[in-house]
Design a protein around this motif. Structure first.
Motif, PDB file in Angstrom:
ATOM      1  N   SER A   1       0.823  -1.214   0.000  1.00  0.00           N
ATOM      2  CA  SER A   1       0.000   0.000   0.000  1.00  0.00           C
ATOM      3  C   SER A   1       0.856   1.263   0.000  1.00  0.00           C
ATOM      4  O   SER A   1       0.370   2.339  -0.364  1.00  0.00           O
ATOM      5  CB  SER A   1      -0.936   0.009   1.209  1.00  0.00           C
ATOM      6  N   ALA A   2       2.133   1.137   0.379  1.00  0.00           N
ATOM      7  CA  ALA A   2       3.027   2.302   0.349  1.00  0.00           C
ATOM      8  C   ALA A   2       3.305   2.761  -1.075  1.00  0.00           C
ATOM      9  O   ALA A   2       3.849   3.853  -1.279  1.00  0.00           O
ATOM     10  CB  ALA A   2       4.344   1.963   1.052  1.00  0.00           C
ATOM     11  N   LEU A   3       2.938   1.946  -2.072  1.00  0.00           N
ATOM     12  CA  LEU A   3       3.179   2.289  -3.478  1.00  0.00           C
ATOM     13  C   LEU A   3       1.974   2.953  -4.129  1.00  0.00           C
ATOM     14  O   LEU A   3       2.020   3.239  -5.334  1.00  0.00           O
ATOM     15  CB  LEU A   3       3.530   1.016  -4.269  1.00  0.00           C
ATOM     16  N   ASP A   4       0.911   3.194  -3.377  1.00  0.00           N
ATOM     17  CA  ASP A   4      -0.307   3.772  -3.955  1.00  0.00           C
ATOM     18  C   ASP A   4       0.007   5.051  -4.730  1.00  0.00           C
ATOM     19  O   ASP A   4       0.708   5.943  -4.237  1.00  0.00           O
ATOM     20  CB  ASP A   4      -1.323   4.083  -2.852  1.00  0.00           C
ATOM     21  N   GLY A   5      -0.523   5.127  -5.957  1.00  0.00           N
ATOM     22  CA  GLY A   5      -0.355   6.320  -6.781  1.00  0.00           C
ATOM     23  C   GLY A   5       0.914   6.347  -7.610  1.00  0.00           C
ATOM     24  O   GLY A   5       1.156   7.310  -8.340  1.00  0.00           O
ATOM     25  N   GLN A   6       1.746   5.293  -7.517  1.00  0.00           N
ATOM     26  CA  GLN A   6       3.039   5.311  -8.212  1.00  0.00           C
ATOM     27  C   GLN A   6       3.039   4.497  -9.500  1.00  0.00           C
ATOM     28  O   GLN A   6       4.052   4.421 -10.182  1.00  0.00           O
ATOM     29  CB  GLN A   6       4.146   4.801  -7.282  1.00  0.00           C
ATOM     30  N   PHE A   7       1.933   3.855  -9.843  1.00  0.00           N
ATOM     31  CA  PHE A   7       1.893   3.023 -11.044  1.00  0.00           C
ATOM     32  C   PHE A   7       0.461   2.942 -11.556  1.00  0.00           C
ATOM     33  O   PHE A   7      -0.495   3.252 -10.836  1.00  0.00           O
ATOM     34  CB  PHE A   7       2.417   1.614 -10.755  1.00  0.00           C
ATOM     35  N   SER A   8       0.330   2.529 -12.804  1.00  0.00           N
ATOM     36  CA  SER A   8      -0.998   2.354 -13.389  1.00  0.00           C
ATOM     37  C   SER A   8      -1.509   0.955 -13.082  1.00  0.00           C
ATOM     38  O   SER A   8      -0.739   0.045 -12.765  1.00  0.00           O
ATOM     39  CB  SER A   8      -0.930   2.554 -14.900  1.00  0.00           C
ATOM     40  N   ASP A   9      -2.809   0.768 -13.203  1.00  0.00           N
ATOM     41  CA  ASP A   9      -3.397  -0.555 -13.012  1.00  0.00           C
ATOM     42  C   ASP A   9      -2.831  -1.548 -14.022  1.00  0.00           C
ATOM     43  O   ASP A   9      -2.627  -2.723 -13.712  1.00  0.00           O
ATOM     44  CB  ASP A   9      -4.916  -0.487 -13.152  1.00  0.00           C
ATOM     45  N   GLU A  10      -2.576  -1.058 -15.236  1.00  0.00           N
ATOM     46  CA  GLU A  10      -2.031  -1.917 -16.287  1.00  0.00           C
ATOM     47  C   GLU A  10      -0.650  -2.441 -15.900  1.00  0.00           C
ATOM     48  O   GLU A  10      -0.349  -3.634 -16.063  1.00  0.00           O
ATOM     49  CB  GLU A  10      -1.946  -1.142 -17.600  1.00  0.00           C
TER      50      GLU A  10
ATOM     51  N   ARG B   1       0.640  -2.670 -12.854  1.00  0.00           N
ATOM     52  CA  ARG B   1       0.501  -3.580 -11.717  1.00  0.00           C
ATOM     53  C   ARG B   1       0.091  -4.967 -12.189  1.00  0.00           C
ATOM     54  O   ARG B   1       0.667  -5.981 -11.784  1.00  0.00           O
ATOM     55  CB  ARG B   1      -0.546  -3.037 -10.746  1.00  0.00           C
ATOM     56  N   THR B   2      -0.913  -5.010 -13.068  1.00  0.00           N
ATOM     57  CA  THR B   2      -1.400  -6.294 -13.572  1.00  0.00           C
ATOM     58  C   THR B   2      -0.316  -7.035 -14.331  1.00  0.00           C
ATOM     59  O   THR B   2      -0.168  -8.256 -14.200  1.00  0.00           O
ATOM     60  CB  THR B   2      -2.620  -6.070 -14.484  1.00  0.00           C
ATOM     61  N   GLU B   3       0.477  -6.302 -15.108  1.00  0.00           N
ATOM     62  CA  GLU B   3       1.536  -6.952 -15.888  1.00  0.00           C
ATOM     63  C   GLU B   3       2.606  -7.546 -14.981  1.00  0.00           C
ATOM     64  O   GLU B   3       3.098  -8.652 -15.225  1.00  0.00           O
ATOM     65  CB  GLU B   3       2.163  -5.954 -16.864  1.00  0.00           C
ATOM     66  N   LEU B   4       2.985  -6.823 -13.927  1.00  0.00           N
ATOM     67  CA  LEU B   4       4.013  -7.349 -13.027  1.00  0.00           C
ATOM     68  C   LEU B   4       3.496  -8.571 -12.276  1.00  0.00           C
ATOM     69  O   LEU B   4       4.224  -9.560 -12.098  1.00  0.00           O
ATOM     70  CB  LEU B   4       4.461  -6.269 -12.040  1.00  0.00           C
ATOM     71  N   ILE B   5       2.239  -8.531 -11.838  1.00  0.00           N
ATOM     72  CA  ILE B   5       1.652  -9.683 -11.166  1.00  0.00           C
ATOM     73  C   ILE B   5       1.608 -10.882 -12.107  1.00  0.00           C
ATOM     74  O   ILE B   5       1.902 -12.020 -11.713  1.00  0.00           O
ATOM     75  CB  ILE B   5       0.243  -9.335 -10.645  1.00  0.00           C
ATOM     76  N   HIS B   6       1.284 -10.621 -13.365  1.00  0.00           N
ATOM     77  CA  HIS B   6       1.242 -11.702 -14.358  1.00  0.00           C
ATOM     78  C   HIS B   6       2.633 -12.301 -14.567  1.00  0.00           C
ATOM     79  O   HIS B   6       2.783 -13.526 -14.667  1.00  0.00           O
ATOM     80  CB  HIS B   6       0.686 -11.164 -15.675  1.00  0.00           C
TER      81      HIS B   6
ATOM     82  N   LEU C   1       8.373  -2.032 -18.576  1.00  0.00           N
ATOM     83  CA  LEU C   1       7.737  -1.522 -17.357  1.00  0.00           C
ATOM     84  C   LEU C   1       8.532  -0.356 -16.762  1.00  0.00           C
ATOM     85  O   LEU C   1       7.953   0.629 -16.301  1.00  0.00           O
ATOM     86  CB  LEU C   1       7.600  -2.645 -16.327  1.00  0.00           C
ATOM     87  N   GLU C   2       9.852  -0.486 -16.773  1.00  0.00           N
ATOM     88  CA  GLU C   2      10.682   0.584 -16.198  1.00  0.00           C
ATOM     89  C   GLU C   2      10.532   1.870 -17.009  1.00  0.00           C
ATOM     90  O   GLU C   2      10.449   2.968 -16.442  1.00  0.00           O
ATOM     91  CB  GLU C   2      12.142   0.156 -16.149  1.00  0.00           C
ATOM     92  N   LYS C   3      10.495   1.751 -18.328  1.00  0.00           N
ATOM     93  CA  LYS C   3      10.340   2.947 -19.162  1.00  0.00           C
ATOM     94  C   LYS C   3       8.992   3.606 -18.913  1.00  0.00           C
ATOM     95  O   LYS C   3       8.889   4.845 -18.853  1.00  0.00           O
ATOM     96  CB  LYS C   3      10.488   2.573 -20.634  1.00  0.00           C
ATOM     97  N   ARG C   4       7.958   2.806 -18.752  1.00  0.00           N
ATOM     98  CA  ARG C   4       6.640   3.380 -18.471  1.00  0.00           C
ATOM     99  C   ARG C   4       6.619   4.039 -17.094  1.00  0.00           C
ATOM    100  O   ARG C   4       5.948   5.056 -16.894  1.00  0.00           O
ATOM    101  CB  ARG C   4       5.555   2.306 -18.567  1.00  0.00           C
ATOM    102  N   ALA C   5       7.354   3.459 -16.145  1.00  0.00           N
ATOM    103  CA  ALA C   5       7.414   4.048 -14.800  1.00  0.00           C
ATOM    104  C   ALA C   5       8.064   5.421 -14.827  1.00  0.00           C
ATOM    105  O   ALA C   5       7.677   6.324 -14.085  1.00  0.00           O
ATOM    106  CB  ALA C   5       8.180   3.122 -13.855  1.00  0.00           C
ATOM    107  N   GLU C   6       9.060   5.581 -15.705  1.00  0.00           N
ATOM    108  CA  GLU C   6       9.729   6.881 -15.819  1.00  0.00           C
ATOM    109  C   GLU C   6       8.787   7.958 -16.354  1.00  0.00           C
ATOM    110  O   GLU C   6       8.936   9.146 -16.059  1.00  0.00           O
ATOM    111  CB  GLU C   6      10.947   6.754 -16.733  1.00  0.00           C
TER     112      GLU C   6
END
Length: 492
Positions: free
Chosen positions: A271-280, A282-287, A313-318
């Motif tokens: 929960s400390a990561l809230d707001g730092q990534f998109s749902d897409e 998150r779903t991809e990393l879980i997958h 994923l890293e590029k999208r995070a940037e």
């Protein structure tokens, strides 16, 4: 590209590796390695390493070590000022001196900027030691699980995963496709905060010893069946690392797979990561993690595939909006309790206060209920065997110790009972969880609370126990959310 110091072994073209230097939040940059080039691989004398570590002083121990992890790592400094990490193997771990040296030299060929590289070894008498570059900014475990100022950001967690995958693929290119016991203690941070994979995992704990020296609950299924590792086993362990990175906790793979199937992302994501990534994302990393943890080795993705996916994923995070913390909407579970008090049962209230004595009294009064019926019925078909009767005796002894508040004994008997039980007893798990809490074994307690929820998803006590464990671990936001879910379960 990582520098290669073994010229006679250099290939015609080395693997191409790029890196972005990034400083991790709140790392201590006071200690620095001297020099930017890789030193040649050396055979050190035992006396050199004794001097470098102040006689293998306990003050210089930098590794986690216990009965399951007996080999100790020391920090030290050579006469020329270079800082080193020295891994000292348990006596007689490698009986054949020549074989030890040959394996160390093979590992020493892999020199990458994504690794804490092996720079030498020592073999004298029964002593076997490895010498590596020293990383001054501690382990991923420290920054991920035991942070003091603020949690590791999403972007850095992705960078850790990508750098680790890059190091593993680099080793594959150099003919070393096994990494033993990949975990958060194997990831280190250098002087500028870059994550690096420890070279020590490229060698087994001993010539005839185990490839996994920590918790076997995190070992690949094929290792538990056959006692050996294969390249695909590394991918499985990488999946457990992804779990740690996205959850901020050490979740056993079997429990994670149940959470994947139930789409219980609340427990999976920190929960400390809230707001730092998109749902897409998150779903991809879980997958990705779920694919790595597949029971059949040939169904797991390759390290090269993981590198590619993590790079995207890293590029999208940037590019993800850099919202300042004070502008992030406050999650509903952090609002003052006076606005909307949680309708908790007495047991839930005791868990929220972490009133362990009250929790013990209430759990004892609640008994086994329907769980007792299920366990008794399952055993009734097999009660004629002495083994089953003995197993039921373990449960009775555990209950007696639980009532007497002899929690260490209760843990032993409950563990024996569960090892031979034909079905999982949620109440036994809940009781052992409380025993662990009483014994200050908070992570073990959290693991049991999570197992209880998997065994019985409608058992609100499992979520209340999780809340108590999370509070003991300093995770108040997650604890409040667990309480809210436990309360919701009881409302139906």
């Amino acid at each position: 590209m990582g520098c290669i110091c073994f010229k006679r072994w250099r290939r015609s073209s080395s693997p191409s590796i790029t890196s972005t230097i990034t400083v991790i939040d709140d790392l201590d940059n006071k200690e620095e390695d001297e020099g930017s080039t890789c030193p040649n691989f050396l055979e050190f004398s035992l006396e050199q390493l004794r001097v470098a570590t102040d006689g293998f002083s306990a003050d210089n121990i930098v590794s986690e070590h216990n009965e399951r992890v007996p080999n100790i790592v020391y920090k030290g400094q050579l006469n020329d000022g270079r800082k080193i990490a020295v891994k000292r193997f348990q006596r007689l771990s490698w009986p054949d001196s020549l074989e030890f040296i040959e394996e160390a030299q093979a590992v020493g060929r892999c020199r990458s900027e994504h690794m804490a590289n092996l720079i030498g070894c020592c073999s004298e008498g029964h002593e076997r030691l490895l010498v590596a570059e020293y990383m001054p900014n501690e382990t991923l475990a420290k920054h991920l699980f035991h942070w003091e100022k603020r949690p590791m950001k999403w972007e850095m967690r992705l960078r850790v995963a990508l750098h680790t995958a890059t190091a593993l693929e680099y080793c594959n290119d150099w003919g070393i496709d096994l990494y033993h016991d990949l975990n958060t203690y194997r990831i280190l941070f250098d002087k500028v905060g870059n994550p690096r994979l420890s070279c020590f995992g490229l060698m087994k704990c001993s010539r005839e010893g185990k490839s996994y020296s920590t918790n076997l609950a995190f070992a690949p299924p094929e290792y538990l069946r056959l006692g050996t590792v294969i390249p695909e086993s590394v991918t499985f362990s990488f999946g457990t690392l992804l779990l740690d990175l996205m959850s901020g906790r050490h979740i056993p793979p079997n429990h994670a797979l149940d959470l994947f199937r139930g789409k219980n992302y609340l427990v999976l994501m920190d929960s400390a990561l809230d707001g730092q990534f998109s749902d897409e994302d998150r779903t991809e990393l879980i997958h990705l993690a779920s694919r790595c943890l597949r029971p059949e080795p040939d169904e797991r993705p390759s390290i090269k595939f993981l590198m590619s996916a993590l790079s995207r994923l890293e590029k999208r995070a940037e590019l993800w909006p850099n919202v300042k913390e004070e502008n992030i909407p406050t999650p509903s579970y952090t609002e003052p309790a006076t606005k909307e008090p949680l309708p908790l049962t007495p047991f839930g209230e005791a868990c929220w206060r972490v009133d362990l004595s009250g929790m013990h009294e209430l759990l004892e009064k609640l008994g086994y209920g329907e769980d007792d019926v299920v366990v008794t019925n399952e055993f009734s078909f097999q009660m004629w065997t002495g083994q089953m009767q003995e197993n039921m005796d373990y449960k009775k002894h555990g209950d007696a110790a639980f009532r007497a508040k002899d929690f260490e004994t209760a843990i032993e008997f409950y563990t024996e009972f569960m090892s031979g039980a034909p079905v999982v007893s949620p109440t036994v798990l809940a009781r052992r969880c409380l025993c662990y809490l009483m014994s200050d074994m908070f992570r073990e307690a959290l693991s049991d609370a999570m197992q209880t929820q998997v065994a019985s998803p409608e058992f609100s006590i499992a979520l209340y126990l999780q809340a108590a464990c999370l509070l003991k671990l300093g995770m108040e936001a997650e604890a409040k959310e667990a309480l809210r879910h436990g309360s919701s379960l009881e409302a139906f």
